[in-house]
Motif scaffolding. Structure first.
Motif, short mmCIF file in Angstrom:
data_model
loop_
_atom_site.label_atom_id
_atom_site.label_comp_id
_atom_site.label_asym_id
_atom_site.label_seq_id
_atom_site.Cartn_x
_atom_site.Cartn_y
_atom_site.Cartn_z
N GLY A 177 0.78 -1.23 0.00
CA GLY A 177 0.00 0.00 0.00
C GLY A 177 0.80 1.27 0.00
N ALA A 178 2.13 1.20 -0.01
CA ALA A 178 2.97 2.40 0.02
C ALA A 178 4.21 2.17 -0.81
CB ALA A 178 3.34 2.77 1.44
N GLY A 179 4.68 3.24 -1.47
CA GLY A 179 5.89 3.16 -2.27
C GLY A 179 5.84 4.14 -3.42
N LYS A 180 7.01 4.68 -3.79
CA LYS A 180 7.10 5.64 -4.88
C LYS A 180 8.34 5.36 -5.71
CE LYS A 180 7.17 9.35 -2.36
NZ LYS A 180 7.19 10.77 -1.97
N ALA A 181 8.27 5.73 -6.99
CA ALA A 181 9.42 5.55 -7.87
C ALA A 181 10.60 6.40 -7.40
CB ALA A 181 9.04 5.90 -9.31
N SER A 182 10.32 7.63 -6.97
CA SER A 182 11.40 8.51 -6.52
C SER A 182 12.10 7.94 -5.30
CB SER A 182 10.84 9.91 -6.20
OG SER A 182 9.84 9.84 -5.20
N GLY A 183 11.34 7.37 -4.37
CA GLY A 183 11.95 6.77 -3.19
C GLY A 183 12.82 5.58 -3.55
N THR A 184 12.34 4.75 -4.47
CA THR A 184 13.13 3.60 -4.93
C THR A 184 14.43 4.06 -5.57
OG1 THR A 184 11.17 2.22 -5.26
CG2 THR A 184 13.14 1.65 -6.51
N PHE A 185 14.36 5.11 -6.36
CA PHE A 185 15.56 5.66 -7.01
C PHE A 185 16.58 6.11 -5.97
CE2 PHE A 185 17.63 9.47 -8.99
CZ PHE A 185 18.45 8.77 -9.86
N ILE A 186 16.12 6.83 -4.95
CA ILE A 186 17.01 7.29 -3.89
C ILE A 186 17.60 6.10 -3.14
CG2 ILE A 186 17.11 8.54 -1.70
CD1 ILE A 186 14.98 10.43 -2.85
N GLY A 187 16.78 5.08 -2.87
CA GLY A 187 17.29 3.89 -2.20
C GLY A 187 18.38 3.19 -2.99
N ALA A 188 18.19 3.09 -4.32
CA ALA A 188 19.20 2.45 -5.16
C ALA A 188 20.49 3.27 -5.18
CB ALA A 188 18.66 2.28 -6.59
N ILE A 189 20.37 4.59 -5.26
CA ILE A 189 21.56 5.45 -5.23
C ILE A 189 22.28 5.29 -3.90
CG2 ILE A 189 22.38 7.83 -5.22
CD1 ILE A 189 20.29 8.55 -7.21
N LEU A 190 21.52 5.25 -2.81
CA LEU A 190 22.13 5.12 -1.49
C LEU A 190 22.96 3.85 -1.39
CD1 LEU A 190 22.38 6.25 1.38
CD2 LEU A 190 20.30 5.01 1.98
N LEU A 191 22.44 2.74 -1.87
CA LEU A 191 23.19 1.49 -1.85
C LEU A 191 24.46 1.60 -2.69
CD1 LEU A 191 20.36 -1.19 -2.15
CD2 LEU A 191 21.74 -0.67 -0.14
N ALA A 192 24.34 2.21 -3.88
CA ALA A 192 25.50 2.36 -4.76
C ALA A 192 26.55 3.27 -4.13
CB ALA A 192 25.07 2.90 -6.12
N VAL A 193 26.11 4.34 -3.49
CA VAL A 193 27.05 5.28 -2.84
C VAL A 193 27.77 4.59 -1.68
CG1 VAL A 193 27.19 7.37 -1.43
CG2 VAL A 193 25.89 7.39 -3.55
N ILE A 194 27.05 3.77 -0.92
CA ILE A 194 27.68 3.05 0.18
C ILE A 194 28.79 2.14 -0.36
CG2 ILE A 194 27.34 1.25 1.91
CD1 ILE A 194 24.54 2.40 2.39
N ARG A 195 28.48 1.36 -1.38
CA ARG A 195 29.47 0.44 -1.95
C ARG A 195 30.64 1.22 -2.56
NH1 ARG A 195 25.16 -3.42 -3.33
NH2 ARG A 195 25.60 -5.30 -2.15
N ASN A 196 30.32 2.28 -3.30
CA ASN A 196 31.36 3.08 -3.94
C ASN A 196 32.27 3.72 -2.90
OD1 ASN A 196 32.05 6.10 -5.02
ND2 ASN A 196 32.22 4.58 -6.66
N GLY A 197 31.67 4.28 -1.87
CA GLY A 197 32.48 4.91 -0.82
C GLY A 197 33.37 3.92 -0.10
N LEU A 198 32.82 2.74 0.19
CA LEU A 198 33.62 1.72 0.87
C LEU A 198 34.76 1.23 -0.02
CD1 LEU A 198 30.81 -0.35 2.63
CD2 LEU A 198 32.36 1.32 3.66
N ASN A 199 34.50 1.16 -1.34
CA ASN A 199 35.58 0.79 -2.27
C ASN A 199 36.68 1.83 -2.28
OD1 ASN A 199 34.64 -1.69 -3.23
ND2 ASN A 199 33.32 -0.73 -4.76
N ILE A 200 36.30 3.11 -2.31
CA ILE A 200 37.30 4.18 -2.31
C ILE A 200 38.11 4.16 -1.03
CG2 ILE A 200 37.59 6.70 -2.28
CD1 ILE A 200 35.21 6.93 -4.11
N LEU A 201 37.45 3.81 0.08
CA LEU A 201 38.13 3.76 1.37
C LEU A 201 38.85 2.42 1.60
CD1 LEU A 201 35.35 5.41 3.57
CD2 LEU A 201 37.48 6.47 2.76
N ASN A 202 38.88 1.58 0.54
CA ASN A 202 39.59 0.29 0.59
C ASN A 202 39.07 -0.64 1.68
OD1 ASN A 202 41.44 0.89 -1.56
ND2 ASN A 202 42.61 2.17 -0.13
#
Length: 324
Positions: A270-295
């Motif tokens: 009953g709840a959910g939005k495309a914009s929220g899903t997009f932000i969630g996907a970016i957040l996951l990618a940023v976490i992985r990318n940041g952790l990769n940069i930080l080795n």
């Protein structure tokens, strides 16, 4: 004698800010994370790294847009990672073994995902199988067929599929495909009768049925759409690799579910939005990318992502209880 009626008290600015943050937790978390990574390493906010984050986000985001439809109806689709690999493998096999034109193999790959998703939808809607079981079975079937078709080895893809992994000027094509998938998801959810039906079914399926909504038919369409988006994600991934890989998309369904939940969708439906899903996907990618940069070790990255999923689900439970 008249009694004085007290005017309703307006919430304080801090209360309004807290309410906004509660409803936009993923966006707040993304902003804080980006600031923290920028302070930790100057390599994070470079143009090349931002483009890299966009490419890393694309496949998971496309899967997550399809997953959004399913989760809004209080369902789940565990097969999307396997369907991504299966769709790409069908396309590649048609190109190498059946010598079909590249554009046709691309369409066939999308149709393979759509049909497989529709089969899951039929099992959920008409056979009354729990979505977890139906899509778990499809996950196994799709992965098995992928290995049978490929004999466990990569198969080259057509030029039309490889284009999905190229650049269009300065913009990577995977990012363009992600944007188109996001717009399509937003349009369906906010501008169509189908989208409104999804929220009604997720909120109360029995009430939706009694009000005349074709619940079973809608569920089949929802899982077919999830399969279609999975097919597109698989072709984009194959385009980046210039081949269909039999083990592609393993565990991607977990990232897709996490992106949808982090973005504010409720697993209760009953709840959910495309914009929220997009932000969630970016957040996951940023976490992985940041952790990769930080080795940071990839093993610890899995631990961090798991903690993020747990926090997101807990936040969803807290928000649901607060609203009720």
């Amino acid at each position: 004698m008249t009694s004085a009626v007290s005017a309703p008290t307006r919430p304080s600015p801090m209360a309004r800010l807290g309410h906004w943050a509660l409803n936009h937790g993923a966006l707040v978390g993304l902003i804080i994370l980006c600031i923290a990574l920028f302070i930790a390493t100057p390599d994070f906010l470079t143009v090349s790294n931002i483009i890299n984050v966009g490419i890393q986000t694309a496949v998971v985001a496309i899967l997550a847009f399809g997953m959004t439809f399913v989760i809004i109806t209080a369902g789940i689709d565990l097969s999307v990672g396997s369907l991504a690999a299966f769709s790409a493998m069908v396309s590649a096999w048609m190109f190498t073994s059946a010598s079909m034109p590249g554009w046709l193999t691309l369409i066939i790959g999308l149709l393979a995902g759509l049909v497989a998703g529709a089969v899951s939808g039929l099992a959920v809607a008409y056979a009354k199988l729990p979505a977890f079981i139906a899509t778990l079975a499809m996950m196994s079937v799709a992965r098995g067929l992928t290995l049978v078709i490929s004999d466990g080895t990569p198969i080259p893809t057509a030029g039309a599929v490889n284009w999905l992994g190229d650049d269009l000027g300065p913009i990577p094509v995977p990012v363009i495909m992600m944007a188109l998938a996001g717009v399509a998801c937003w349009f369906v959810l906010s501008r169509t009768v189908l989208g409104r039906s999804l929220y009604a079914i997720g909120g109360n399926p029995e009430a939706a049925r009694l009000s005349g909504l074709p619940v079973k038919h809608t569920l089949v369409v929802v899982y077919a759409l999830s399969g279609l988006f999975a097919g597109l994600a698989g072709l984009v991934l194959a385009g980046r690799l210039s081949s269909a890989q039999p083990q592609a998309g393993v565990s991607y369904e977990m990232d897709a579910i996490a992106a949808v939940v982090i973005g504010g969708a409720s697993l209760a439906g009953g709840a959910g939005k495309a914009s929220g899903t997009f932000i969630g996907a970016i957040l996951l990618a940023v976490i992985r990318n940041g952790l990769n940069i930080l080795n940071v070790s990839s093993f610890w990255q899995q631990v961090v992502i798991g903690c993020v999923i747990a926090v997101a689900v807990g936040f969803d439970v807290f928000r649901t209880r607060k609203e009720s």
